[in-house]
Design a protein around this motif. Sequence first.
Motif, PDB file in Angstrom:
ATOM      1  N   UNK A 255      -4.879  -2.653  -3.488  1.00  0.00           N
ATOM      2  CA  UNK A 255      -4.098  -2.278  -2.308  1.00  0.00           C
ATOM      3  C   UNK A 255      -4.163  -0.776  -2.016  1.00  0.00           C
ATOM      4  N   UNK A 256      -5.364  -0.241  -1.822  1.00  0.00           N
ATOM      5  CA  UNK A 256      -5.435   1.154  -1.373  1.00  0.00           C
ATOM      6  C   UNK A 256      -4.887   1.263   0.043  1.00  0.00           C
ATOM      7  N   UNK A 257      -4.302   2.386   0.405  1.00  0.00           N
ATOM      8  CA  UNK A 257      -3.735   2.516   1.750  1.00  0.00           C
ATOM      9  C   UNK A 257      -4.773   2.540   2.854  1.00  0.00           C
ATOM     10  N   UNK A 258      -6.022   2.926   2.534  1.00  0.00           N
ATOM     11  CA  UNK A 258      -7.097   2.954   3.530  1.00  0.00           C
ATOM     12  C   UNK A 258      -8.243   2.094   3.013  1.00  0.00           C
ATOM     13  N   UNK A 259      -8.659   1.113   3.807  1.00  0.00           N
ATOM     14  CA  UNK A 259      -9.775   0.243   3.433  1.00  0.00           C
ATOM     15  C   UNK A 259     -10.907   0.396   4.442  1.00  0.00           C
ATOM     16  N   UNK A 260     -12.123   0.572   3.944  1.00  0.00           N
ATOM     17  CA  UNK A 260     -13.322   0.609   4.758  1.00  0.00           C
ATOM     18  C   UNK A 260     -14.063  -0.706   4.554  1.00  0.00           C
ATOM     19  N   UNK A 261     -14.280  -1.455   5.594  1.00  0.00           N
ATOM     20  CA  UNK A 261     -14.957  -2.747   5.511  1.00  0.00           C
ATOM     21  C   UNK A 261     -16.244  -2.677   6.313  1.00  0.00           C
ATOM     22  N   UNK A 262     -17.374  -2.911   5.638  1.00  0.00           N
ATOM     23  CA  UNK A 262     -18.688  -2.805   6.284  1.00  0.00           C
ATOM     24  C   UNK A 262     -19.188  -4.199   6.648  1.00  0.00           C
TER      25      UNK A 262
ATOM     26  N   UNK B 117      -8.895  16.996   1.346  1.00  0.00           N
ATOM     27  CA  UNK B 117     -10.347  16.949   1.451  1.00  0.00           C
ATOM     28  C   UNK B 117     -10.938  16.234   0.245  1.00  0.00           C
ATOM     29  N   UNK B 118     -11.861  15.324   0.522  1.00  0.00           N
ATOM     30  CA  UNK B 118     -12.532  14.561  -0.536  1.00  0.00           C
ATOM     31  C   UNK B 118     -14.046  14.703  -0.442  1.00  0.00           C
ATOM     32  N   UNK B 119     -14.525  15.621   0.374  1.00  0.00           N
ATOM     33  CA  UNK B 119     -15.963  15.773   0.609  1.00  0.00           C
ATOM     34  C   UNK B 119     -16.722  15.988  -0.697  1.00  0.00           C
ATOM     35  N   UNK B 120     -17.720  15.156  -0.947  1.00  0.00           N
ATOM     36  CA  UNK B 120     -18.587  15.338  -2.109  1.00  0.00           C
ATOM     37  C   UNK B 120     -18.021  14.853  -3.421  1.00  0.00           C
ATOM     38  N   UNK B 121     -16.797  14.322  -3.428  1.00  0.00           N
ATOM     39  CA  UNK B 121     -16.250  13.802  -4.683  1.00  0.00           C
ATOM     40  C   UNK B 121     -16.968  12.514  -5.070  1.00  0.00           C
ATOM     41  N   UNK B 122     -17.020  12.177  -6.373  1.00  0.00           N
ATOM     42  CA  UNK B 122     -17.635  10.911  -6.780  1.00  0.00           C
ATOM     43  C   UNK B 122     -16.794   9.726  -6.322  1.00  0.00           C
ATOM     44  N   UNK B 123     -17.400   8.540  -6.244  1.00  0.00           N
ATOM     45  CA  UNK B 123     -16.669   7.373  -5.724  1.00  0.00           C
ATOM     46  C   UNK B 123     -15.374   7.075  -6.465  1.00  0.00           C
ATOM     47  N   UNK B 124     -15.365   7.223  -7.811  1.00  0.00           N
ATOM     48  CA  UNK B 124     -14.167   6.884  -8.567  1.00  0.00           C
ATOM     49  C   UNK B 124     -13.010   7.832  -8.243  1.00  0.00           C
ATOM     50  N   UNK B 125     -13.318   9.116  -7.978  1.00  0.00           N
ATOM     51  CA  UNK B 125     -12.271  10.072  -7.631  1.00  0.00           C
ATOM     52  C   UNK B 125     -11.735   9.787  -6.231  1.00  0.00           C
ATOM     53  N   UNK B 126     -12.605   9.392  -5.319  1.00  0.00           N
ATOM     54  CA  UNK B 126     -12.170   9.053  -3.961  1.00  0.00           C
ATOM     55  C   UNK B 126     -11.320   7.783  -3.986  1.00  0.00           C
ATOM     56  N   UNK B 127     -11.687   6.810  -4.805  1.00  0.00           N
ATOM     57  CA  UNK B 127     -10.870   5.591  -4.928  1.00  0.00           C
ATOM     58  C   UNK B 127      -9.477   5.934  -5.429  1.00  0.00           C
ATOM     59  N   UNK B 128      -9.368   6.884  -6.346  1.00  0.00           N
ATOM     60  CA  UNK B 128      -8.063   7.285  -6.863  1.00  0.00           C
ATOM     61  C   UNK B 128      -7.206   7.951  -5.805  1.00  0.00           C
ATOM     62  N   UNK B 129      -7.827   8.477  -4.772  1.00  0.00           N
ATOM     63  CA  UNK B 129      -7.082   9.139  -3.701  1.00  0.00           C
ATOM     64  C   UNK B 129      -6.682   8.198  -2.582  1.00  0.00           C
ATOM     65  N   UNK B 130      -6.878   6.889  -2.811  1.00  0.00           N
ATOM     66  CA  UNK B 130      -6.309   5.911  -1.898  1.00  0.00           C
ATOM     67  C   UNK B 130      -7.274   5.289  -0.928  1.00  0.00           C
TER      68      UNK B 130
ATOM     69  N   UNK C 205       0.828  -1.206   0.000  1.00  0.00           N
ATOM     70  CA  UNK C 205       0.000   0.000   0.000  1.00  0.00           C
ATOM     71  C   UNK C 205       0.861   1.254   0.000  1.00  0.00           C
ATOM     72  N   UNK C 206       0.400   2.244  -0.718  1.00  0.00           N
ATOM     73  CA  UNK C 206       1.124   3.507  -0.794  1.00  0.00           C
ATOM     74  C   UNK C 206       0.987   4.262   0.522  1.00  0.00           C
ATOM     75  N   UNK C 207       2.089   4.853   0.970  1.00  0.00           N
ATOM     76  CA  UNK C 207       2.047   5.670   2.183  1.00  0.00           C
ATOM     77  C   UNK C 207       1.566   7.061   1.813  1.00  0.00           C
ATOM     78  N   UNK C 208       0.304   7.350   2.138  1.00  0.00           N
ATOM     79  CA  UNK C 208      -0.233   8.630   1.704  1.00  0.00           C
ATOM     80  C   UNK C 208      -0.305   9.667   2.809  1.00  0.00           C
TER      81      UNK C 208
ATOM     82  N   UNK D 269      -4.274   0.654   6.426  1.00  0.00           N
ATOM     83  CA  UNK D 269      -5.104   1.179   7.503  1.00  0.00           C
ATOM     84  C   UNK D 269      -6.543   0.730   7.285  1.00  0.00           C
ATOM     85  N   UNK D 270      -7.216   0.316   8.358  1.00  0.00           N
ATOM     86  CA  UNK D 270      -8.576  -0.202   8.249  1.00  0.00           C
ATOM     87  C   UNK D 270      -9.531   0.566   9.154  1.00  0.00           C
ATOM     88  N   UNK D 271     -10.735   0.830   8.623  1.00  0.00           N
ATOM     89  CA  UNK D 271     -11.887   1.246   9.424  1.00  0.00           C
ATOM     90  C   UNK D 271     -12.957   0.197   9.178  1.00  0.00           C
ATOM     91  N   UNK D 272     -13.363  -0.508  10.244  1.00  0.00           N
ATOM     92  CA  UNK D 272     -14.223  -1.680  10.092  1.00  0.00           C
ATOM     93  C   UNK D 272     -15.493  -1.500  10.906  1.00  0.00           C
TER      94      UNK D 272
END
Length: 595
Positions: free
Chosen positions: A510-517, A407-420, A334-337, A544-547
């Motif tokens: 391998x995004x540096x931050x993963x959200x798992x629901x 800040x990624x507030x309000x960006x579309x999902x594909x743009x947020x995915x590109x930011x890691x 994962x990239x260190x962002x 990094x994980x937020x679960x």
Amino acid sequence: MDLIAFATGLISLALIYGLLAVGLNLQFGFAGVINFGYVAFFAVGAFASALVTLPPPGSEAYLAASARYEIALGWPVWSGFLAAGLAGGLLALFIGAVSARLATHYLAVATFAMAEVVRSVLGNETWLTRGEFGISNVPQPLGDLFTPESYALFYLALIAVVVGVLFAALRHLGEAPFGRLLRAIKDDETSARTLGKRTARAKLRALAIGGAVAGIAGALWTHSLGVIHVGQFVPIVTFQVWLAMLLGGTGNHWGALAGAFALIAIREGTRFVGEIPGLDQIAAANPSFLPSLRFVLIGLLLIAVVRFFPGGLVPERRRRAPAASGAKAALPAPERIAPAGAPALEITDLRKSFGGLAAVDGASFAVRPGSITGLIGPNGAGKSTVMDLVSGVQTPDAGAVRVAGQEITGLPPEAIADRGLGRTFQTPRLYPTMTVWENLMVAGMPQRHETLRAGFLRAAARRQAEAEIAARAEAVLGELEMQSMRDERAETLSGGQRKLLSLGRLMMRRPPVMLLDEPAAGVNRRLATALFDRIAELNRQGTTFLIVEHEMQLVMRYCDHVIVMHQGRVLAEGAPDEIRADPAVIEAYLGGAVA
């Protein structure tokens, strides 16, 4: 009846309808775009080719033919085919640009309305098209070199060549990463967007290609007949093409072609009903009898085909992954962002309401880099809504979301995915009609290799990328112990296997931050433990994980930090042992005093 002439005309018609069905199949069978205005592309292509190739007004050929039209260029017939493809493609681009983001049923209505607008314009602008009167003497390629009988065979051969070339090109495109991306979009567009895919752009390309193919079919049609008028392009043509595609089988160009031949055979074969002994007397007494009987027979035959061939005459074949190459591929780190001291993920005063209900009401928290942070709370606390707001699936009413300080507030999902940032869903959103292998390949394939240019002009680079991503997919299957399921459709997997595959798709990126629901929801204990063991290993490698999770034993065992939500707000946060003993948490979440 001249059987050779009849058969030649019938095969020519079937090939033109087959080309239309293949173009529509790319739009719907692959990309899932419901286009009820497909005849518009057919019409503009036919008129564009005719007007480009007809003799210019005032020329000797114009005067000799006693023609009546005001615009024509007199160019060679081959240029008419190019003009037809360009006209159909440009119209599709326009329709897609103004309506491609509409929901499925609204898009269907919009395309139908647009087709009626096109037909109205073509019918009313008599200075251009002569409306219902039409234009005759449309040039036929090399028509002066053949007798009428031999010309029909020549033109059939020309149609076969054009259809064959376009069919091969579209079939190649369907097997390329671009076609795989379109199938993923059809299965679940939101899921594709959270993996960083520009789905609107891909659908627009599919619309344009399908429109160009329909335009070329229009050119074949009008140069075959030698006449053109608006009445040839009524809405029923669109639904006949749809019927041909559905008869043959969607998602499969061979099926679309076969469906067109079946439709023409059924439609034209019923014309001989009147020759059955005894029916002629009934028809003489009731002129509407034979046409009505013909439609009844067509309906019965189509019902029979649907009943006994539910997947179409040529069902979509089961796709298999290529044989494992044996090459060992290391999964990317994962990239260190996050800059030193900055949270990997930070939300501030986040708010989201649905009607009068505040699902998230001023939530604020931060996730430190390299941690496994649990997000817990009772049902309805707003946890999954937070995940949707952070990943761009929903837009917050207020507040801010930052990834590594950006800040990624309000960006579309594909743009947020590109930011890691990558995520999974509470109910796994896989591509159900695609195999486990294809799910991983879609997730891992870079966007630059899923374009039309890469499909046709960058074959070497695309093959190299395919090999690299395939090796990575083999490594992920090995990590998840799912090698035996590589050719199984995702819809056949158990709940636990779907959760594993959801994590596997993120492992491909391998995004540096993963959200798992709720990764362990509905999963048996053994698989849930294996899943969290894999999460812990990825975390040791730097992810990094937020679960979001309800299994408290897993939260207390694997999480470094726990955040508790209640009624849309953060109720408490801290180390697992602190949260376990917090009276407010016990009251709101655990349901009473500690035993």
